[in-house]
Design a protein around this motif. Structure first.
Motif, short mmCIF file in Angstrom:
data_model
loop_
_atom_site.label_atom_id
_atom_site.label_comp_id
_atom_site.label_asym_id
_atom_site.label_seq_id
_atom_site.Cartn_x
_atom_site.Cartn_y
_atom_site.Cartn_z
N MET A 75 -3.91 -6.29 6.59
CA MET A 75 -3.12 -5.50 7.55
C MET A 75 -1.66 -5.97 7.63
SD MET A 75 -5.70 -4.65 10.70
CE MET A 75 -6.36 -6.28 10.93
N TRP A 77 0.17 -8.12 5.40
CA TRP A 77 0.98 -8.23 4.18
C TRP A 77 0.68 -7.20 3.10
CZ3 TRP A 77 -0.56 -13.47 5.78
CH2 TRP A 77 0.48 -14.15 6.41
N LEU A 78 -0.46 -6.54 3.18
CA LEU A 78 -0.82 -5.63 2.09
C LEU A 78 -0.80 -4.16 2.50
CD1 LEU A 78 -3.73 -7.72 0.52
CD2 LEU A 78 -1.30 -7.73 -0.08
N GLY A 79 -0.33 -3.88 3.70
CA GLY A 79 -0.15 -2.50 4.11
C GLY A 79 -1.42 -1.74 4.46
N GLU A 80 -2.50 -2.44 4.73
CA GLU A 80 -3.73 -1.77 5.12
C GLU A 80 -3.64 -1.31 6.57
OE1 GLU A 80 -7.04 -4.34 4.23
OE2 GLU A 80 -6.50 -4.48 2.13
N SER A 81 -4.46 -0.35 6.93
CA SER A 81 -4.46 0.20 8.28
C SER A 81 -4.67 -0.90 9.33
CB SER A 81 -5.59 1.23 8.40
OG SER A 81 -5.76 1.60 9.75
N SER A 82 -3.88 -0.81 10.39
CA SER A 82 -4.04 -1.76 11.51
C SER A 82 -4.25 -0.99 12.80
CB SER A 82 -2.84 -2.69 11.61
OG SER A 82 -1.66 -1.94 11.80
#
Length: 104
Positions: A75, A77-82
């Protein structure tokens, strides 16, 4: 000391999971090397902790730390959904890990 080693081993689980993803199917040498190193360190630490902490508790704590750590890295650093729902669910995992330590 066993609990500290277990927490560090959980962090190493996060590291090997991220390195595994970055290795792109073991095609990149540096992330693959990091994966192998952190995997060995994580397993060695878990093995040590199992000498002092019951397997059910140790494994659940180890997996919980690794899962929450990996999701957090994803979430942050890798741009996944938060989304709020994901954060609430991860908070429940953290509460469970803390509960296992408190009620050990």
């Amino acid at each position: 000391m066993a609990w500290l080693i277990l927490v560090i081993s959980g962090a190493m689980e996060t590291a090997w999971a991220i390195a595994l993803e970055k290795s792109e199917g073991f095609s990149k040498p540096m992330p693959t090397t990091i994966f192998v190193l952190t995997l060995v360190l994580s397993m060695a630490g878990l093995g040590y902790a199992l000498k002092f902490i019951p397997v059910g508790t140790a494994y659940a704590v180890w997996v919980g730390i690794g899962a929450v750590g990996t999701a957090a890295v994803g979430m942050i650093w890798l741009g996944e959904s938060s989304s709020a729902a994901r954060i609430v669910c991860l908070s429940l995992v953290v509460a469970g890990v803390v509960g296992l330590k408190v009620f050990h």
